[in-house]
Design a protein around this motif. Structure first.
Motif, PDB file in Angstrom:
ATOM      1  N   LEU A  12       0.980  -1.194  -0.088  1.00  0.00           N
ATOM      2  CA  LEU A  12       0.121  -0.029  -0.101  1.00  0.00           C
ATOM      3  C   LEU A  12       0.706   1.150  -0.322  1.00  0.00           C
ATOM      4  N   PHE A  13       1.925   1.191   0.858  1.00  0.00           N
ATOM      5  CA  PHE A  13       2.795   2.437   0.960  1.00  0.00           C
ATOM      6  C   PHE A  13       3.488   2.531  -0.527  1.00  0.00           C
ATOM      7  N   LYS A  14       3.877   1.637  -1.053  1.00  0.00           N
ATOM      8  CA  LYS A  14       4.653   1.698  -2.340  1.00  0.00           C
ATOM      9  C   LYS A  14       3.557   1.915  -3.579  1.00  0.00           C
ATOM     10  N   GLU A  15       2.443   1.635  -3.480  1.00  0.00           N
ATOM     11  CA  GLU A  15       1.471   1.797  -4.545  1.00  0.00           C
ATOM     12  C   GLU A  15       0.946   3.415  -4.470  1.00  0.00           C
ATOM     13  N   HIS A  16       0.681   3.916  -3.238  1.00  0.00           N
ATOM     14  CA  HIS A  16      -0.070   4.981  -2.998  1.00  0.00           C
ATOM     15  C   HIS A  16       0.678   6.239  -2.085  1.00  0.00           C
ATOM     16  N   ALA A  17       1.817   5.927  -1.529  1.00  0.00           N
ATOM     17  CA  ALA A  17       2.455   6.971  -0.530  1.00  0.00           C
ATOM     18  C   ALA A  17       3.582   7.491  -1.235  1.00  0.00           C
ATOM     19  N   VAL A  18       4.278   7.008  -2.167  1.00  0.00           N
ATOM     20  CA  VAL A  18       5.578   7.245  -2.401  1.00  0.00           C
ATOM     21  C   VAL A  18       5.519   8.363  -3.757  1.00  0.00           C
ATOM     22  N   LEU A  19       5.829   9.428  -3.729  1.00  0.00           N
ATOM     23  CA  LEU A  19       5.755  10.238  -4.670  1.00  0.00           C
ATOM     24  C   LEU A  19       7.243  10.856  -5.221  1.00  0.00           C
ATOM     25  N   HIS A  20       7.259  11.153  -6.332  1.00  0.00           N
ATOM     26  CA  HIS A  20       8.559  11.715  -6.982  1.00  0.00           C
ATOM     27  C   HIS A  20       8.592  12.993  -7.421  1.00  0.00           C
ATOM     28  N   GLY A  21       9.440  13.795  -7.224  1.00  0.00           N
ATOM     29  CA  GLY A  21       9.593  15.323  -7.782  1.00  0.00           C
ATOM     30  C   GLY A  21      10.414  16.070  -7.003  1.00  0.00           C
ATOM     31  N   ASN A  22      10.153  17.100  -6.855  1.00  0.00           N
ATOM     32  CA  ASN A  22      10.854  18.042  -5.996  1.00  0.00           C
ATOM     33  C   ASN A  22      10.114  18.886  -4.980  1.00  0.00           C
ATOM     34  N   PHE A  23      10.399  18.460  -3.757  1.00  0.00           N
ATOM     35  CA  PHE A  23       9.613  18.590  -2.473  1.00  0.00           C
ATOM     36  C   PHE A  23      10.594  19.411  -1.439  1.00  0.00           C
ATOM     37  N   THR A  24       9.948  20.197  -0.520  1.00  0.00           N
ATOM     38  CA  THR A  24      10.440  20.593   0.850  1.00  0.00           C
ATOM     39  C   THR A  24       9.746  19.954   1.810  1.00  0.00           C
ATOM     40  N   LEU A  25      10.621  19.269   2.715  1.00  0.00           N
ATOM     41  CA  LEU A  25       9.807  18.625   3.920  1.00  0.00           C
ATOM     42  C   LEU A  25       9.621  19.575   5.046  1.00  0.00           C
ATOM     43  N   SER A  26       8.759  19.297   6.023  1.00  0.00           N
ATOM     44  CA  SER A  26       8.441  20.166   7.280  1.00  0.00           C
ATOM     45  C   SER A  26       9.852  20.379   8.062  1.00  0.00           C
ATOM     46  N   SER A  27      10.815  19.618   7.829  1.00  0.00           N
ATOM     47  CA  SER A  27      12.137  19.868   8.585  1.00  0.00           C
ATOM     48  C   SER A  27      12.829  21.069   7.639  1.00  0.00           C
ATOM     49  N   GLY A  28      12.534  21.309   6.554  1.00  0.00           N
ATOM     50  CA  GLY A  28      12.844  22.277   5.477  1.00  0.00           C
ATOM     51  C   GLY A  28      14.017  21.705   4.564  1.00  0.00           C
ATOM     52  N   LEU A  29      14.103  20.416   4.754  1.00  0.00           N
ATOM     53  CA  LEU A  29      14.995  19.595   3.841  1.00  0.00           C
ATOM     54  C   LEU A  29      14.508  19.519   2.492  1.00  0.00           C
ATOM     55  N   LYS A  30      15.377  19.615   1.282  1.00  0.00           N
ATOM     56  CA  LYS A  30      14.873  19.358   0.095  1.00  0.00           C
ATOM     57  C   LYS A  30      14.924  18.053  -0.130  1.00  0.00           C
ATOM     58  N   THR A  31      14.011  17.273  -1.119  1.00  0.00           N
ATOM     59  CA  THR A  31      14.198  16.164  -1.535  1.00  0.00           C
ATOM     60  C   THR A  31      13.451  15.959  -2.736  1.00  0.00           C
ATOM     61  N   THR A  32      13.734  14.655  -3.464  1.00  0.00           N
ATOM     62  CA  THR A  32      13.205  14.152  -4.770  1.00  0.00           C
ATOM     63  C   THR A  32      12.138  13.219  -4.579  1.00  0.00           C
ATOM     64  N   TYR A  33      12.000  12.796  -3.351  1.00  0.00           N
ATOM     65  CA  TYR A  33      10.817  11.903  -3.159  1.00  0.00           C
ATOM     66  C   TYR A  33      10.054  12.158  -1.874  1.00  0.00           C
ATOM     67  N   TYR A  34       8.799  12.023  -1.824  1.00  0.00           N
ATOM     68  CA  TYR A  34       8.092  12.428  -0.527  1.00  0.00           C
ATOM     69  C   TYR A  34       7.024  11.223  -0.195  1.00  0.00           C
ATOM     70  N   PHE A  35       6.936  11.149   0.895  1.00  0.00           N
ATOM     71  CA  PHE A  35       5.948  10.255   1.754  1.00  0.00           C
ATOM     72  C   PHE A  35       4.707  10.671   1.914  1.00  0.00           C
ATOM     73  N   ASP A  36       3.673  10.509   1.190  1.00  0.00           N
ATOM     74  CA  ASP A  36       2.538  11.034   1.771  1.00  0.00           C
ATOM     75  C   ASP A  36       1.598   9.893   2.651  1.00  0.00           C
ATOM     76  N   GLY A  37       1.797   9.678   3.788  1.00  0.00           N
ATOM     77  CA  GLY A  37       1.417   8.565   4.636  1.00  0.00           C
ATOM     78  C   GLY A  37      -0.160   8.595   4.645  1.00  0.00           C
ATOM     79  N   ARG A  38      -0.698   9.816   4.554  1.00  0.00           N
ATOM     80  CA  ARG A  38      -2.294  10.069   4.767  1.00  0.00           C
ATOM     81  C   ARG A  38      -3.007   9.163   3.633  1.00  0.00           C
ATOM     82  N   LYS A  39      -2.186   8.934   2.286  1.00  0.00           N
ATOM     83  CA  LYS A  39      -2.847   8.245   1.570  1.00  0.00           C
ATOM     84  C   LYS A  39      -3.189   6.671   1.747  1.00  0.00           C
ATOM     85  N   VAL A  40      -2.546   6.517   2.759  1.00  0.00           N
ATOM     86  CA  VAL A  40      -2.513   5.038   3.337  1.00  0.00           C
ATOM     87  C   VAL A  40      -3.240   5.073   4.650  1.00  0.00           C
TER      88      VAL A  40
END
Length: 185
Positions: A12-40
Motif C-alpha cells: 500500500l505504501f509503495k502503490e499510494h504513498a511514494v511520490l517523486h518530484g521536488n519537495f520541501t519537507l517540514s524540516s526544511g530539507l529538500k528531496t526528490t521523493y515524498y511519502f504522503d502517509g495519509r494516502k494509506v
C-alpha cells in the motif's frame, strides 16, 4: 499482525504513498521523493492494518494512550483507538496541536489524556525527528510517561537516531533508502 499483513502494508505504501518530484519537507530539507502517509492512513484497509500494527507495538510497550502531532498522527491514533475497542483493550487517543488556539479550551493536547498515563507517540514519517520531539515534549509537560515511539516510515535521515540518543525507544514499521525505495523495517 501477520507477515502477510506487513507485506500488504508495504504494498500500500509503495502503490499510494511514494511520490517523486521536488519537495520541501517540514524540516526544511529538500528531496526528490515524498511519502504522503495519509494516502494509506486514510484508506480503509491501510487504516485497519496500521491501527492493528501500532496497537500491537504500543500495548506491548505498556502504553495506555497513543498520540502525536496533528495532522500526521490524527488518522493513526483514531485507527488505534478503534482497533483497541474491537480487541477489548481500550487505548486512549490524543492529538497535539502545533499552536494553541486563542479560543475554546486553549489546550495544546486534545483528547481524554490523563496525567500519569503511559503513552506511545506516533507519526507517519520521521526525518529529523522534530515533530516527534514536539509531541514528546507536550505529553511529558502533561505529566505523562513516554514508553514508546512508533513511526510508520523512517526516512533514515537522522531522526530515529536523535530520538534514541534522547533515550526513547523507537520502532519504525517501514524504512526508506536514499532513493525513496520503501522496505519493511
Amino acid at each position: 499482525m501477520t507477515p502477510e499483513s506487513d507485506r500488504r502494508l508495504l504494498e500500500l505504501f509503495k502503490e499510494h504513498a511514494v511520490l517523486h518530484g521536488n519537495f520541501t519537507l517540514s524540516s526544511g530539507l529538500k528531496t526528490t521523493y515524498y511519502f504522503d502517509g495519509r494516502k494509506v492512513t486514510l484508506w480503509p484497509e491501510g487504516a485497519y492494518l496500521i491501527g492493528k500494527k501500532v496497537f500491537d507495538i504500543a500495548t506491548k510497550a505498556g502504553a495506555e494512550a497513543v498520540g502525536g502531532m496533528t495532522v500526521g498522527a490524527d488518522p493513526i491514533v483514531a485507527a488505534v483507538a478503534v482497533v483497541s475497542h474491537l480487541e477489548g483493550k481500550p487505548v486512549t487517543a490524543f492529538i497535539v496541536r502545533g499552536d494553541i488556539k486563542g479560543y475554546g479550551t486553549q489546550r495544546r493536547i486534545e483528547g481524554p489524556l490523563r496525567e500519569g498515563c503511559k503513552v506511545a507517540i506516533v507519526d507517519d514519517v520521521i526525518t529529523t525527528g522534530g515533530s516527534v520531539l514536539r509531541a514528546i515534549e507536550a505529553a511529558e509537560a502533561a505529566g505523562c510517561e513516554v514508553v514508546k515511539v512508533v513511526v510508520l516510515l523512517d526516512r533514515n535521515q537522522g531522526g530515529s537516531e536523535e530520538i534514541a540518543r534522547r533515550g526513547y525507544d523507537l520502532t519504525a514499521i517501514l524504512n526508506a533508502d536514499e532513493t525513496g525505495e520503501v522496505h519493511l523495517a
